[in-house]
Design a protein around this motif. Sequence first.
Motif, PDB file in Angstrom:
ATOM      1  N   ILE A 122      -5.404  -1.949   4.648  1.00 43.31           N
ATOM      2  CA  ILE A 122      -5.472  -3.306   5.214  1.00 43.31           C
ATOM      3  C   ILE A 122      -6.793  -3.966   4.834  1.00 43.31           C
ATOM      4  O   ILE A 122      -6.825  -5.138   4.441  1.00 43.31           O
ATOM      5  CB  ILE A 122      -5.275  -3.269   6.741  1.00 43.31           C
ATOM      6  N   LYS A 123      -7.882  -3.229   4.948  1.00 42.36           N
ATOM      7  CA  LYS A 123      -9.201  -3.790   4.610  1.00 42.36           C
ATOM      8  C   LYS A 123      -9.299  -4.168   3.134  1.00 42.36           C
ATOM      9  O   LYS A 123      -9.960  -5.142   2.779  1.00 42.36           O
ATOM     10  CB  LYS A 123     -10.305  -2.794   4.966  1.00 42.36           C
ATOM     11  N   ARG A 149      -8.122  12.089   5.308  1.00 40.94           N
ATOM     12  CA  ARG A 149      -8.480  11.145   6.368  1.00 40.94           C
ATOM     13  C   ARG A 149      -7.341  10.890   7.350  1.00 40.94           C
ATOM     14  O   ARG A 149      -7.555  10.323   8.403  1.00 40.94           O
ATOM     15  CB  ARG A 149      -8.939   9.832   5.759  1.00 40.94           C
ATOM     16  N   CYS A 158       0.846  -1.191   0.000  1.00 42.87           N
ATOM     17  CA  CYS A 158       0.000   0.000   0.000  1.00 42.87           C
ATOM     18  C   CYS A 158       0.883   1.242   0.000  1.00 42.87           C
ATOM     19  O   CYS A 158       1.661   1.462   0.923  1.00 42.87           O
ATOM     20  CB  CYS A 158      -0.906  -0.015   1.229  1.00 42.87           C
ATOM     21  N   CYS A 168      -3.440   7.134   9.707  1.00 44.26           N
ATOM     22  CA  CYS A 168      -3.974   5.933  10.380  1.00 44.26           C
ATOM     23  C   CYS A 168      -5.201   5.374   9.670  1.00 44.26           C
ATOM     24  O   CYS A 168      -5.304   4.166   9.457  1.00 44.26           O
ATOM     25  CB  CYS A 168      -4.295   6.234  11.840  1.00 44.26           C
ATOM     26  N   ARG A 169      -6.115   6.217   9.305  1.00 44.80           N
ATOM     27  CA  ARG A 169      -7.317   5.750   8.594  1.00 44.80           C
ATOM     28  C   ARG A 169      -6.960   5.174   7.223  1.00 44.80           C
ATOM     29  O   ARG A 169      -7.565   4.208   6.776  1.00 44.80           O
ATOM     30  CB  ARG A 169      -8.326   6.871   8.436  1.00 44.80           C
ATOM     31  N   ASN A 170      -5.980   5.772   6.570  1.00 45.40           N
ATOM     32  CA  ASN A 170      -5.563   5.262   5.263  1.00 45.40           C
ATOM     33  C   ASN A 170      -4.877   3.911   5.380  1.00 45.40           C
ATOM     34  O   ASN A 170      -5.088   3.035   4.545  1.00 45.40           O
ATOM     35  CB  ASN A 170      -4.677   6.274   4.550  1.00 45.40           C
ATOM     36  N   ILE A 171      -4.069   3.732   6.397  1.00 48.07           N
ATOM     37  CA  ILE A 171      -3.453   2.426   6.613  1.00 48.07           C
ATOM     38  C   ILE A 171      -4.533   1.384   6.870  1.00 48.07           C
ATOM     39  O   ILE A 171      -4.514   0.297   6.275  1.00 48.07           O
ATOM     40  CB  ILE A 171      -2.442   2.472   7.778  1.00 48.07           C
ATOM     41  N   ASN A 172      -5.482   1.704   7.732  1.00 46.26           N
ATOM     42  CA  ASN A 172      -6.574   0.764   8.011  1.00 46.26           C
ATOM     43  C   ASN A 172      -7.380   0.460   6.759  1.00 46.26           C
ATOM     44  O   ASN A 172      -7.782  -0.692   6.532  1.00 46.26           O
ATOM     45  CB  ASN A 172      -7.485   1.303   9.124  1.00 46.26           C
ATOM     46  N   ARG A 173      -7.610   1.447   5.943  1.00 45.38           N
ATOM     47  CA  ARG A 173      -8.340   1.222   4.690  1.00 45.38           C
ATOM     48  C   ARG A 173      -7.548   0.309   3.762  1.00 45.38           C
ATOM     49  O   ARG A 173      -8.095  -0.585   3.130  1.00 45.38           O
ATOM     50  CB  ARG A 173      -8.616   2.561   4.012  1.00 45.38           C
TER      51      ARG A 173
END
Length: 105
Positions: A85-86, A75, A13, A78-83
């Motif tokens: 991952i999803k 965003r 990513c 952190c939110r981009n990393i989580n996105r």
Amino acid sequence: MSSEKFFPLISVCIINYNQGKYFKDCLESYLSQTYKNTELIIIDDCSKDDSVTVINKALKERDVKCKLIINEKNRGICRNINRGIKLSKGEYFSIVACDDFYGKY
């Protein structure tokens, strides 16, 4: 035995925010890796520079298949990393900032 056991999918990513001037080098370093069972996810976090144009041009020039996400509002990392991952399908996950690159050995 399945080749997936020996060569599991790695999700990479690349997260960008106003770093379009570095994207081509980052992409080239990703493409130069010898391990090829990878998927590429690129997330642009609502850049204010010409990042999206640079990203699209570089992907088209190199005919790179990837998931390209362009956020409509910022965003944060952190939110981009989580996105990322999803969205990933890989057994392993790697995060690369757009102004970073993989080294060559």
